[in-house]
Design a protein around this motif. Structure first.
Motif, PDB file in Angstrom:
ATOM      1  N   LEU A  96     -11.672 -17.387  -8.926  1.00 27.86           N
ATOM      2  CA  LEU A  96     -10.890 -18.603  -9.180  1.00 27.86           C
ATOM      3  C   LEU A  96     -11.652 -19.884  -8.882  1.00 27.86           C
ATOM      4  N   GLU A  97     -12.819 -19.758  -8.266  1.00 29.46           N
ATOM      5  CA  GLU A  97     -13.582 -20.941  -7.877  1.00 29.46           C
ATOM      6  C   GLU A  97     -13.905 -21.800  -9.095  1.00 29.46           C
ATOM      7  N   GLY A  98     -13.579 -23.069  -8.997  1.00 32.50           N
ATOM      8  CA  GLY A  98     -13.859 -23.997 -10.076  1.00 32.50           C
ATOM      9  C   GLY A  98     -12.812 -24.020 -11.177  1.00 32.50           C
ATOM     10  N   SER A  99     -11.804 -23.150 -11.082  1.00 32.16           N
ATOM     11  CA  SER A  99     -10.776 -23.084 -12.130  1.00 32.16           C
ATOM     12  C   SER A  99      -9.675 -24.126 -11.939  1.00 32.16           C
ATOM     13  N   VAL A 131       1.320 -16.692 -11.778  1.00 31.17           N
ATOM     14  CA  VAL A 131       0.996 -15.280 -11.909  1.00 31.17           C
ATOM     15  C   VAL A 131       0.783 -14.733 -10.509  1.00 31.17           C
ATOM     16  N   VAL A 132       1.042 -13.442 -10.313  1.00 33.51           N
ATOM     17  CA  VAL A 132       0.841 -12.803  -9.014  1.00 33.51           C
ATOM     18  C   VAL A 132      -0.236 -11.735  -9.135  1.00 33.51           C
ATOM     19  N   ILE A 133      -1.216 -11.781  -8.238  1.00 32.04           N
ATOM     20  CA  ILE A 133      -2.175 -10.691  -8.082  1.00 32.04           C
ATOM     21  C   ILE A 133      -1.648  -9.832  -6.949  1.00 32.04           C
ATOM     22  N   ALA A 134      -1.310  -8.591  -7.226  1.00 33.89           N
ATOM     23  CA  ALA A 134      -0.654  -7.719  -6.247  1.00 33.89           C
ATOM     24  C   ALA A 134      -1.575  -6.605  -5.802  1.00 33.89           C
ATOM     25  N   ALA A 135      -1.923  -6.607  -4.522  1.00 33.96           N
ATOM     26  CA  ALA A 135      -2.783  -5.572  -3.952  1.00 33.96           C
ATOM     27  C   ALA A 135      -2.204  -5.112  -2.609  1.00 33.96           C
ATOM     28  N   THR A 136      -1.343  -4.196  -2.542  1.00 28.92           N
ATOM     29  CA  THR A 136      -0.848  -3.379  -3.646  1.00 28.92           C
ATOM     30  C   THR A 136       0.666  -3.306  -3.516  1.00 28.92           C
ATOM     31  N   MET A 137       1.419  -3.312  -4.625  1.00 23.64           N
ATOM     32  CA  MET A 137       2.865  -3.185  -4.554  1.00 23.64           C
ATOM     33  C   MET A 137       3.247  -1.723  -4.325  1.00 23.64           C
ATOM     34  N   THR A 138       4.288  -1.504  -3.534  1.00 24.10           N
ATOM     35  CA  THR A 138       4.685  -0.146  -3.168  1.00 24.10           C
ATOM     36  C   THR A 138       5.962   0.321  -3.864  1.00 24.10           C
ATOM     37  N   GLY A 139       6.614  -0.560  -4.596  1.00 26.70           N
ATOM     38  CA  GLY A 139       7.813  -0.152  -5.317  1.00 26.70           C
ATOM     39  C   GLY A 139       7.468   0.757  -6.478  1.00 26.70           C
ATOM     40  N   ALA A 306      -9.564  -8.914 -10.935  1.00 27.19           N
ATOM     41  CA  ALA A 306      -8.155  -9.307 -10.887  1.00 27.19           C
ATOM     42  C   ALA A 306      -8.010 -10.820 -11.021  1.00 27.19           C
ATOM     43  N   GLY A 307      -8.887 -11.573 -10.348  1.00 27.88           N
ATOM     44  CA  GLY A 307      -8.851 -13.026 -10.462  1.00 27.88           C
ATOM     45  C   GLY A 307      -9.096 -13.480 -11.893  1.00 27.88           C
ATOM     46  N   ALA A 308     -10.073 -12.847 -12.551  1.00 28.63           N
ATOM     47  CA  ALA A 308     -10.363 -13.187 -13.946  1.00 28.63           C
ATOM     48  C   ALA A 308      -9.176 -12.844 -14.843  1.00 28.63           C
ATOM     49  N   ALA A 309      -8.544 -11.697 -14.585  1.00 35.41           N
ATOM     50  CA  ALA A 309      -7.380 -11.292 -15.386  1.00 35.41           C
ATOM     51  C   ALA A 309      -6.212 -12.256 -15.184  1.00 35.41           C
ATOM     52  N   ALA A 310      -6.041 -12.747 -13.962  1.00 40.25           N
ATOM     53  CA  ALA A 310      -4.957 -13.697 -13.689  1.00 40.25           C
ATOM     54  C   ALA A 310      -5.171 -15.012 -14.439  1.00 40.25           C
ATOM     55  N   LEU A 311      -6.412 -15.487 -14.454  1.00 45.70           N
ATOM     56  CA  LEU A 311      -6.704 -16.725 -15.188  1.00 45.70           C
ATOM     57  C   LEU A 311      -6.452 -16.536 -16.683  1.00 45.70           C
TER      58      LEU A 311
END
Length: 343
Positions: A96-99, A131-139, A306-311
């Protein structure tokens, strides 16, 4: 004689006040604080200096809501005690740096699995992140998909059909670990797992399949959590038994280190009396005196992806779901050896 009235509290300065002070439009002030194009460096400097004089504090969250466009990215971490999640955080931050995107962090409480995805992400939903980066959801998977209708989700270290997922091939990693122990000659191999939740069973399933294929009885011990303490608690029971295993494959490094602590308390030596394999290849696994054989799932790389996918999800909300899988690697160290003669 009338009593003089006490002046009320001073009204906080606004962008309109800053605009009047500098002699520019409120829109230009907004652009300056957002680092948007169209504002000269001289004007930007004058706006920032005026804001400082007036005591104006820019509220990025309020500005985000006013623009009706979320630019913040929520990061949900299951456990800060596990170094893997710290590595994922570093990878996300680098991506995300610079984004211009801001990270809002949320950490799950305890080992218990949440009943629903929106319950896990409550603080981030309230923050109106984009957007949410989830590491890790348990549901369960269905709950994750339901939560993704409220806010786009990028899963890390877990694959959920129909939702952005960046993960490692847990089945391949577990097979490499168990095949290593079988090749050394171990036949009494225990797998220490944590509480079950959907999306976290590939390592256990691969272990069970390989043991069946080798004609050996699988033995799974479920610890009360995923921490060192949980692993120690679970291991004290089976390591004290007459038919104790000669090798243990643990779901993660923290559980493996807990098994190591239990073995030491019982007078057992790793690897002479007990071979031990972890998962994650956290930094502590490579420390001198620990030397834990472990599976590297490339957590830092997962965080970057994951950061790239979120952007990308922020830029292209209607794009097809990301499905990115990395291949883990077994890192051999001094915690594994052939079983002792007669064991």
């Amino acid at each position: 004689m009338s009593t003089p009235t006490r002046p009320g509290p001073r009204r906080p300065a606004t962008q309109a006040d800053v605009a009047r002070e500098v002699g520019v439009s409120r829109t230009l002030v907004s652009f300056a604080f957002r680092n948007a194009p169209g504002v000269s460096e001289e004007t930007r400097r004058a706006i920032l200096e005026a804001a400082k004089r007036l005591g104006y504090r820019h509220n990025a969250v309020a500005a985000q809501l006013a623009r009706k466009r979320a630019s913040s990215i929520g990061l949900h971490l299951l456990d800060l005690h596990n170094e893997v999640y710290a590595d994922i955080f570093v990878g996300v931050r680098e991506a995300l740096e610079g984004s211009g995107a801001r990270i809002i962090l949320s950490v799950a409480e305890g080992d218990a699995a949440a009943e629903s995805g929106d319950a896990e992400l409550g603080p981030l939903l309230e923050a109106r992140v984009g957007v949410v980066i989830a590491a890790t959801m348990t549901g369960p998977d269905a709950a994750v998909r339901e939560a993704s209708r409220l806010v786009p989700i990028v899963n890390v270290a877990r694959r959920v059909e129909g939702v952005d997922s960046v993960y490692s091939d847990d089945g391949a990693g577990a097979r490499a670990a168990v095949e290593h122990l079988l090749a050394l000659g171990h036949t009494r191999i225990v797998h220490v797992s944590g509480p079950w939740f959907e999306g976290r069973h590939a390592r256990r399933r691969a272990y069970e399949d390989l043991m069946h294929d080798a004609g050996l009885p699988p033995r799974v011990v479920v610890a009360p959590g995923y921490s060192l303490e949980a692993g120690q608690e679970a291991a004290l029971r089976f390591l004290a038994a007459a038919d104790r295993p000669t090798a243990v494959f643990a779901h993660n490094d923290q559980l493996a280190l807990g098994v190591r602590e239990a073995a030491s308390a019982l007078g057992l030596v790793v690897p002479q009396d007990l071979s031990l394999v972890g998962y994650d290849d956290s930094r502590i696994a490579g420390l001198t005196g620990i030397d834990l054989t472990s599976v590297d799932l490339h957590s830092h790389e997962l965080g970057r992806d994951a950061g790239a996918a979120a952007l990308e999800r922020l830029r292209f909300p209607d794009a097809p779901p990301v499905d990115r899988c990395t291949q883990p690697r077994l890192v051999l160290r001094a915690s594994t050896a052939p079983p002792a003669p007669g064991a």
